[in-house]
Write a protein that holds these residues in place. Structure first.
Motif, PDB file in Angstrom:
ATOM      1  N   THR A  13       2.187   4.664  -3.182  1.00 24.10           N
ATOM      2  CA  THR A  13       1.569   5.511  -2.161  1.00 24.10           C
ATOM      3  C   THR A  13       1.319   4.752  -0.859  1.00 24.10           C
ATOM      4  O   THR A  13       0.764   5.304   0.085  1.00 24.10           O
ATOM      5  CB  THR A  13       0.232   6.078  -2.667  1.00 24.10           C
ATOM      6  OG1 THR A  13      -0.649   4.993  -3.002  1.00 24.10           O
ATOM      7  CG2 THR A  13       0.452   6.960  -3.888  1.00 24.10           C
ATOM      8  N   PHE A  14       1.722   3.497  -0.806  1.00 27.98           N
ATOM      9  CA  PHE A  14       1.487   2.697   0.401  1.00 27.98           C
ATOM     10  C   PHE A  14       2.416   3.146   1.518  1.00 27.98           C
ATOM     11  O   PHE A  14       3.624   3.292   1.316  1.00 27.98           O
ATOM     12  CB  PHE A  14       1.707   1.213   0.120  1.00 27.98           C
ATOM     13  CG  PHE A  14       1.610   0.350   1.351  1.00 27.98           C
ATOM     14  CD1 PHE A  14       0.381  -0.018   1.847  1.00 27.98           C
ATOM     15  CD2 PHE A  14       2.751  -0.054   2.032  1.00 27.98           C
ATOM     16  CE1 PHE A  14       0.277  -0.789   2.991  1.00 27.98           C
ATOM     17  CE2 PHE A  14       2.667  -0.827   3.181  1.00 27.98           C
ATOM     18  CZ  PHE A  14       1.423  -1.198   3.656  1.00 27.98           C
ATOM     19  N   SER A  15       1.870   3.361   2.728  1.00 33.67           N
ATOM     20  CA  SER A  15       2.709   3.784   3.853  1.00 33.67           C
ATOM     21  C   SER A  15       2.120   3.381   5.204  1.00 33.67           C
ATOM     22  O   SER A  15       2.423   4.006   6.212  1.00 33.67           O
ATOM     23  CB  SER A  15       2.900   5.307   3.820  1.00 33.67           C
ATOM     24  OG  SER A  15       1.645   5.957   3.956  1.00 33.67           O
ATOM     25  N   ASP A  16       1.287   2.342   5.228  1.00 30.65           N
ATOM     26  CA  ASP A  16       0.652   1.922   6.482  1.00 30.65           C
ATOM     27  C   ASP A  16       1.576   0.966   7.224  1.00 30.65           C
ATOM     28  O   ASP A  16       1.662  -0.216   6.916  1.00 30.65           O
ATOM     29  CB  ASP A  16      -0.686   1.242   6.194  1.00 30.65           C
ATOM     30  CG  ASP A  16      -1.511   1.057   7.461  1.00 30.65           C
ATOM     31  OD1 ASP A  16      -0.908   0.934   8.546  1.00 30.65           O
ATOM     32  OD2 ASP A  16      -2.745   1.032   7.370  1.00 30.65           O
ATOM     33  N   THR A  17       2.295   1.492   8.213  1.00 31.26           N
ATOM     34  CA  THR A  17       3.286   0.686   8.920  1.00 31.26           C
ATOM     35  C   THR A  17       2.661  -0.411   9.774  1.00 31.26           C
ATOM     36  O   THR A  17       3.299  -1.439  10.035  1.00 31.26           O
ATOM     37  CB  THR A  17       4.163   1.589   9.798  1.00 31.26           C
ATOM     38  OG1 THR A  17       3.317   2.404  10.614  1.00 31.26           O
ATOM     39  CG2 THR A  17       5.042   2.474   8.936  1.00 31.26           C
ATOM     40  N   PHE A  18       1.428  -0.216  10.229  1.00 28.36           N
ATOM     41  CA  PHE A  18       0.773  -1.257  11.013  1.00 28.36           C
ATOM     42  C   PHE A  18       0.433  -2.461  10.146  1.00 28.36           C
ATOM     43  O   PHE A  18       0.465  -3.598  10.611  1.00 28.36           O
ATOM     44  CB  PHE A  18      -0.488  -0.710  11.687  1.00 28.36           C
ATOM     45  CG  PHE A  18      -0.206   0.015  12.966  1.00 28.36           C
ATOM     46  CD1 PHE A  18      -0.061  -0.673  14.162  1.00 28.36           C
ATOM     47  CD2 PHE A  18      -0.065   1.386  12.977  1.00 28.36           C
ATOM     48  CE1 PHE A  18       0.207  -0.014  15.340  1.00 28.36           C
ATOM     49  CE2 PHE A  18       0.204   2.072  14.155  1.00 28.36           C
ATOM     50  CZ  PHE A  18       0.332   1.374  15.339  1.00 28.36           C
ATOM     51  N   ILE A  28      -4.611  -8.864   2.695  1.00 30.34           N
ATOM     52  CA  ILE A  28      -3.640  -7.772   2.789  1.00 30.34           C
ATOM     53  C   ILE A  28      -3.041  -7.469   1.423  1.00 30.34           C
ATOM     54  O   ILE A  28      -2.913  -6.304   1.029  1.00 30.34           O
ATOM     55  CB  ILE A  28      -2.530  -8.128   3.800  1.00 30.34           C
ATOM     56  CG1 ILE A  28      -3.106  -8.158   5.216  1.00 30.34           C
ATOM     57  CG2 ILE A  28      -1.374  -7.130   3.722  1.00 30.34           C
ATOM     58  CD1 ILE A  28      -2.122  -8.649   6.268  1.00 30.34           C
ATOM     59  N   TYR A  29      -2.677  -8.506   0.683  1.00 31.13           N
ATOM     60  CA  TYR A  29      -2.069  -8.293  -0.635  1.00 31.13           C
ATOM     61  C   TYR A  29      -3.047  -7.612  -1.592  1.00 31.13           C
ATOM     62  O   TYR A  29      -2.698  -6.638  -2.260  1.00 31.13           O
ATOM     63  CB  TYR A  29      -1.615  -9.630  -1.227  1.00 31.13           C
ATOM     64  CG  TYR A  29      -1.016  -9.489  -2.607  1.00 31.13           C
ATOM     65  CD1 TYR A  29       0.258  -8.947  -2.771  1.00 31.13           C
ATOM     66  CD2 TYR A  29      -1.728  -9.869  -3.738  1.00 31.13           C
ATOM     67  CE1 TYR A  29       0.810  -8.798  -4.029  1.00 31.13           C
ATOM     68  CE2 TYR A  29      -1.182  -9.719  -4.997  1.00 31.13           C
ATOM     69  CZ  TYR A  29       0.088  -9.187  -5.146  1.00 31.13           C
ATOM     70  OH  TYR A  29       0.623  -9.035  -6.397  1.00 31.13           O
ATOM     71  N   ARG A  30      -4.285  -8.087  -1.625  1.00 31.62           N
ATOM     72  CA  ARG A  30      -5.280  -7.492  -2.530  1.00 31.62           C
ATOM     73  C   ARG A  30      -5.583  -6.052  -2.146  1.00 31.62           C
ATOM     74  O   ARG A  30      -5.748  -5.187  -3.013  1.00 31.62           O
ATOM     75  CB  ARG A  30      -6.570  -8.324  -2.521  1.00 31.62           C
ATOM     76  CG  ARG A  30      -6.458  -9.682  -3.180  1.00 31.62           C
ATOM     77  CD  ARG A  30      -7.831 -10.250  -3.483  1.00 31.62           C
ATOM     78  NE  ARG A  30      -8.656 -10.348  -2.289  1.00 31.62           N
ATOM     79  CZ  ARG A  30      -8.727 -11.415  -1.515  1.00 31.62           C
ATOM     80  NH1 ARG A  30      -7.994 -12.485  -1.804  1.00 31.62           N
ATOM     81  NH2 ARG A  30      -9.511 -11.443  -0.448  1.00 31.62           N
ATOM     82  N   SER A  31      -5.678  -5.783  -0.847  1.00 31.11           N
ATOM     83  CA  SER A  31      -6.067  -4.446  -0.398  1.00 31.11           C
ATOM     84  C   SER A  31      -4.940  -3.418  -0.541  1.00 31.11           C
ATOM     85  O   SER A  31      -5.195  -2.217  -0.507  1.00 31.11           O
ATOM     86  CB  SER A  31      -6.547  -4.499   1.051  1.00 31.11           C
ATOM     87  OG  SER A  31      -5.491  -4.895   1.909  1.00 31.11           O
ATOM     88  N   THR A  32      -3.700  -3.890  -0.685  1.00 30.83           N
ATOM     89  CA  THR A  32      -2.574  -2.955  -0.794  1.00 30.83           C
ATOM     90  C   THR A  32      -1.972  -2.909  -2.198  1.00 30.83           C
ATOM     91  O   THR A  32      -1.106  -2.073  -2.458  1.00 30.83           O
ATOM     92  CB  THR A  32      -1.451  -3.338   0.190  1.00 30.83           C
ATOM     93  OG1 THR A  32      -1.018  -4.689  -0.084  1.00 30.83           O
ATOM     94  CG2 THR A  32      -1.947  -3.260   1.633  1.00 30.83           C
ATOM     95  N   ALA A  33      -2.404  -3.789  -3.081  1.00 33.32           N
ATOM     96  CA  ALA A  33      -1.774  -3.910  -4.402  1.00 33.32           C
ATOM     97  C   ALA A  33      -1.778  -2.589  -5.174  1.00 33.32           C
ATOM     98  O   ALA A  33      -0.759  -2.191  -5.757  1.00 33.32           O
ATOM     99  CB  ALA A  33      -2.458  -5.012  -5.208  1.00 33.32           C
ATOM    100  N   ASP A  34      -2.918  -1.899  -5.187  1.00 37.55           N
ATOM    101  CA  ASP A  34      -3.014  -0.648  -5.953  1.00 37.55           C
ATOM    102  C   ASP A  34      -2.094   0.431  -5.367  1.00 37.55           C
ATOM    103  O   ASP A  34      -1.429   1.167  -6.114  1.00 37.55           O
ATOM    104  CB  ASP A  34      -4.460  -0.151  -5.981  1.00 37.55           C
ATOM    105  CG  ASP A  34      -5.352  -1.039  -6.836  1.00 37.55           C
ATOM    106  OD1 ASP A  34      -4.813  -1.797  -7.664  1.00 37.55           O
ATOM    107  OD2 ASP A  34      -6.588  -0.989  -6.658  1.00 37.55           O
ATOM    108  N   ALA A  35      -2.058   0.539  -4.040  1.00 37.98           N
ATOM    109  CA  ALA A  35      -1.215   1.555  -3.398  1.00 37.98           C
ATOM    110  C   ALA A  35       0.261   1.252  -3.618  1.00 37.98           C
ATOM    111  O   ALA A  35       1.060   2.170  -3.813  1.00 37.98           O
ATOM    112  CB  ALA A  35      -1.525   1.618  -1.899  1.00 37.98           C
ATOM    113  N   ALA A  49       7.236  -3.280   3.162  1.00 39.60           N
ATOM    114  CA  ALA A  49       8.151  -2.322   3.779  1.00 39.60           C
ATOM    115  C   ALA A  49       9.035  -1.634   2.756  1.00 39.60           C
ATOM    116  O   ALA A  49       9.553  -0.547   3.008  1.00 39.60           O
ATOM    117  CB  ALA A  49       9.012  -3.010   4.827  1.00 39.60           C
ATOM    118  N   GLY A  50       9.224  -2.243   1.586  1.00 39.59           N
ATOM    119  CA  GLY A  50      10.070  -1.643   0.565  1.00 39.59           C
ATOM    120  C   GLY A  50       9.354  -0.645  -0.314  1.00 39.59           C
ATOM    121  O   GLY A  50       9.944  -0.095  -1.253  1.00 39.59           O
ATOM    122  N   SER A  51       8.100  -0.378   0.005  1.00 39.12           N
ATOM    123  CA  SER A  51       7.295   0.487  -0.861  1.00 39.12           C
ATOM    124  C   SER A  51       7.705   1.950  -0.802  1.00 39.12           C
ATOM    125  O   SER A  51       7.354   2.719  -1.683  1.00 39.12           O
ATOM    126  CB  SER A  51       5.812   0.366  -0.477  1.00 39.12           C
ATOM    127  OG  SER A  51       5.365  -0.963  -0.618  1.00 39.12           O
TER     128      SER A  51
END
Length: 242
Positions: A131-136, A119-126, A3-5
């Motif tokens: 650029t991560f912004s997937d609230t779900f 979840i951590y692996r799939s979002t680490a790069d974003a 959420a802090g991204s």
């Protein structure tokens, strides 16, 4: 961390970065697994009881600390020394091999921690690229972390029932002891991909608003404005959660 991204305030950006750095070193469940390798950790049987004392029901002369201690608290403590308790207790206690406890927490929570790993692996790069912004994904992560908290502590107040019960995991960990997820809400398509059904996300049928598991955490860590629609990135969930 997730959420802090998309923080704007400098202080909040630094706070979010600290969480990212901690997770890069070790995710919470990984840190726990490492900690319990220490063989000096106490593994003795521990029983906890919670009692509520209704002071309004006591006589005026009993509403003193000494009376409550001697007549109530010490009496309750003395119950554990009664012979009848020690006769029955062994029939309800299961003995583990020396290394089984507290490792049993790792075994029973594995479905949750495995999904958190994905979840951590799939979002680490974003997250790294900001650029991560997937609230779900934030909400799913919060649901899993609340379930993990409950399975370690037994504190049912951490379960966000309006979100977690329709997703099955809220009832499952309380009634059955093992986690599961409603496939209408979440599907693991392959080892590195999680599909979250937006249209089946639990929502308030009266107000027609999606329920949130992460709201309190976000408000505490980053402020209410961060959670409100005006402070969050455009998304199908937070558009409605002001």
């Amino acid at each position: 961390m997730l959420a802090g991204s998309w923080m704007n305030a400098k202080s909040h950006q630094l706070a979010a970065q600290r969480w990212v750095q901690k997770c890069q070193q070790a995710l919470p469940h990984e840190a726990y697994a490492e900690k319990i390798r220490d063989r000096s950790i106490c593994r003795d049987l521990r029983l906890e009881n919670v009692y509520y004392i209704d002071l309004d029901a006591l006589n005026p002369g009993q509403k003193r600390g000494s009376e409550i201690l001697n007549q109530i608290i010490l009496s309750l403590g003395a119950i554990w020394l009664h012979a009848s308790l020690w006769e029955k207790l062994p029939r309800h206690v299961v003995l583990f091999e020396p290394d089984a406890y507290p490792a049993v927490y790792n075994w029973t929570t594995y479905p949750i921690t495995a999904l958190l790993d994905i979840i951590y692996r799939s979002t680490a790069d974003a997250i790294k690229a900001k650029t991560f912004s997937d609230t779900f994904v934030v909400e799913l992560c919060s649901v899993l972390e609340r379930a993990l908290n409950y399975m370690h502590t037994g504190n049912a107040s951490v379960i966000a029932t309006t979100v977690m019960n329709p997703m099955w995991i809220g009832r499952a960990i309380v009634q059955d002891g093992l986690p599961c997820l409603n496939p209408q809400n979440v599907m693991i398509q392959h080892p590195s991909k999680v599909h979250i059904s937006h249209q089946h996300w639990p929502y308030d049928r009266v107000l027609h608003l999606p329920y949130s598991s992460s709201r309190k955490s976000q408000v505490i860590n980053f402020g209410k404005h961060h959670f409100n629609a005006s402070g969050a990135p455009p998304g199908p969930l937070y558009q409605y959660l002001a």
